[in-house]
Design an enzyme around this catalytic site. Structure first.
Site, PDB file in Angstrom:
ATOM      1  N   LYS A  98       0.864  -1.239   0.072  1.00  0.00           N
ATOM      2  CA  LYS A  98      -0.063   0.068  -0.040  1.00  0.00           C
ATOM      3  C   LYS A  98       0.963   1.385  -0.073  1.00  0.00           C
ATOM      4  CE  LYS A  98      -2.989   2.803   2.803  1.00  0.00           C
ATOM      5  NZ  LYS A  98      -4.130   2.972   3.802  1.00  0.00           N
ATOM      6  N   ALA A 186      -9.621   5.261   3.421  1.00  0.00           N
ATOM      7  CA  ALA A 186      -9.697   6.435   4.318  1.00  0.00           C
ATOM      8  C   ALA A 186     -10.778   6.949   4.345  1.00  0.00           C
ATOM      9  CB  ALA A 186      -8.446   7.191   3.837  1.00  0.00           C
ATOM     10  N   GLY A 187     -11.013   7.615   5.598  1.00  0.00           N
ATOM     11  CA  GLY A 187     -12.304   8.362   5.936  1.00  0.00           C
ATOM     12  C   GLY A 187     -13.418   7.729   6.183  1.00  0.00           C
TER      13      GLY A 187
END
Lengths: 257, 70
Positions: A98, A186-187
Site C-alpha cells: 500500500k 480512508a475516511g
C-alpha cells in the site's frame, strides 16, 4: 455471492473489506475485530525497532491466514516510500504494497506527485502497488498507466470518519474507468459510509479507524462486513433511477370510491 | 584489542566492535532476525547477505519491524 470474488495482484478474495491493524486498545480486541470483519487482508506499518527495550513481534498477533499488506505510512517523499517498500518486502517476502506518501501532517492528504513517482519506480521493481491518492480521475489514469493493478482514492481524510465526501467523483471514476479495480481507502466512519462506497461502484473498501475507534469494535467490524456485502449486492443489482416526482407503486385503476 | 566503530543505528550514535557482522549486531540488540529488515546506508541488505556484510565507521543502519497501521 460465491462467485463474486475480488482479485488483486494474482490473489483472489471473497471479502471486499480490507482492514488496518492500528489504533486498537489491545491485541485481543484487534484479533476479535478482525475475525468479526471477515477481512482476508490487513495492513501493517513499517517502523524502526526500538533499541532501548525489547519489543514483541507484532506479526505474531495476527491470524496467520490473513494476507499482509505493508504500507508506507509516515513517508513524505517518494524516496522514503521507496526505501520503506523495499524494507517491507525484504522482511515479509511479499510484493504487495500500500503506497502512501503524505503531503501534509494536519490533513494527511497524499502528495499525488510523489506518489506517482514512487509508484513508477516500485512497479518497475516488481511490486504490486496499491496507491492511496485523492479522488482525482486524471491522477487515477496516471497511476493505472504506471502499472498499478488497483487504485485507492480516499473518501475523506484518514481517521476523519466523514464518509465519502465527493460521491460524484467516485461515480465518475467508476464510469470512466470501468475495468479498473477501485478500493476506497480512508475516511470511512460507519457502516452506511462503506455501503455508499460500494454502491458507487468501488470494488472494495479499506478502513482502520472506523472499526478500531468504535465503542464496540467487533460489532462495528461485523456491521462493516454486512454493509459492504449489501452495498456490493445493491450495485450489482442495478439500482432504480432517481426521479424528481412520484411514481405510484400501487395500480391506479380499480380503486374503491 | 579490537577497535570500536562509531555508527548510527536508527538515528542514534552507537559504538560497536570492529568487524561485527549484521547477525552479531542483531543478536547484540536482542532482536530476532526473522522479524526485522535492515538497511545499510539507504540500501536494503537481504537476509542472505547479512553474514557477509561488515560495518564501517560512520555507517548508517536502519533496523525496522512491523507495527499496527492503517
Amino acid at each position: 455471492m460465491q462467485t463474486d470474488r475480488f482479485e488483486i495482484g494474482g490473489r483472489s478474495f471473497t471479502s471486499r473489506l480490507i482492514i488496518g491493524t492500528g489504533k486498537y486498545r489491545t491485541f485481543d480486541e484487534m484479533k476479535t475485530a478482525h475475525r468479526a470483519s471477515g477481512a482476508e487482508m490487513v495492513t501493517v506499518a513499517v517502523r524502526r525497532v526500538p533499541l532501548d527495550r525489547s519489543s514483541e513481534s507484532f506479526l505474531d498477533h495476527l491470524d496467520p491466514a490473513l494476507t499482509i499488506l505493508p504500507n508506507t505510512a509516515g513517508c513524505y517523499t517518494a524516496e522514503e516510500a521507496i526505501r520503506t517498500a523495499r524494507l517491507a518486502r525484504e522482511a515479509l517476502g511479499t510484493d504487495l504494497l500500500k503506497l502512501e506518501v503524505i503531503g501534509d501532517q494536519t490533513t494527511l492528504f497524499p502528495d499525488n506527485e510523489h506518489t506517482l513517482e514512487a509508484a513508477r519506480v516500485l512497479v518497475r521493481e516488481g511490486f504490486v502497488v496499491l496507491p492511496y491518492f485523492t479522488d482525482d480521475l486524471i491522477m487515477a489514469k496516471k497511476l493505472l498507466d504506471a502499472g498499478c493493478p488497483a487504485i485507492m482514492p480516499l473518501a475523506a481524510p484518514i481517521g476523519s470518519g466523514l464518509g465519502v465526501q465527493n460521491p460524484a467523483n467516485l461515480r465518475i471514476m467508476r464510469e470512466q474507468l470501468p475495468n479498473a479495480t477501485i478500493i476506497v481507502d480512508a475516511g470511512v466512519g460507519t457502516a452506511s459510509d462503506a455501503a455508499i462506497a460500494m454502491e458507487l461502484g468501488a470494488d472494495a473498501v479499506l478502513m482502520n479507524t472506523a472499526i478500531a475507534e468504535a465503542k464496540d469494535s467487533a460489532k462495528m467490524a461485523e456491521a462493516m462486513k454486512l454493509a459492504i456485502e449489501a452495498g456490493r449486492l445493491a450495485y450489482v443489482a442495478g439500482r432504480m433511477p432517481k426521479r424528481l416526482y412520484a411514481s405510484a407503486s400501487s395500480p391506479t385503476l380499480g380503486i374503491v370510491r | 584489542m579490537s577497535q570500536r566503530l562509531l555508527i548510527q543505528i536508527n538515528g542514534e550514535a552507537l559504538e560497536v566492535k570492529e568487524n561485527i557482522s549484521l547477525p552479531e549486531l542483531i543478536a547484540s540488540l536482542k532482536l530476532k532476525p526473522e522479524q526485522v529488515a535492515i538497511e545499510l546506508n539507504e540500501e536494503v541488505v537481504r537476509h542472505a547477505q547479512w553474514e557477509s556484510t561488515t560495518l564501517e565507521e560512520a555507517d548508517k543502519v536502519e533496523i525496522v519491524h512491523f507495527v499496527g497501521g492503517g
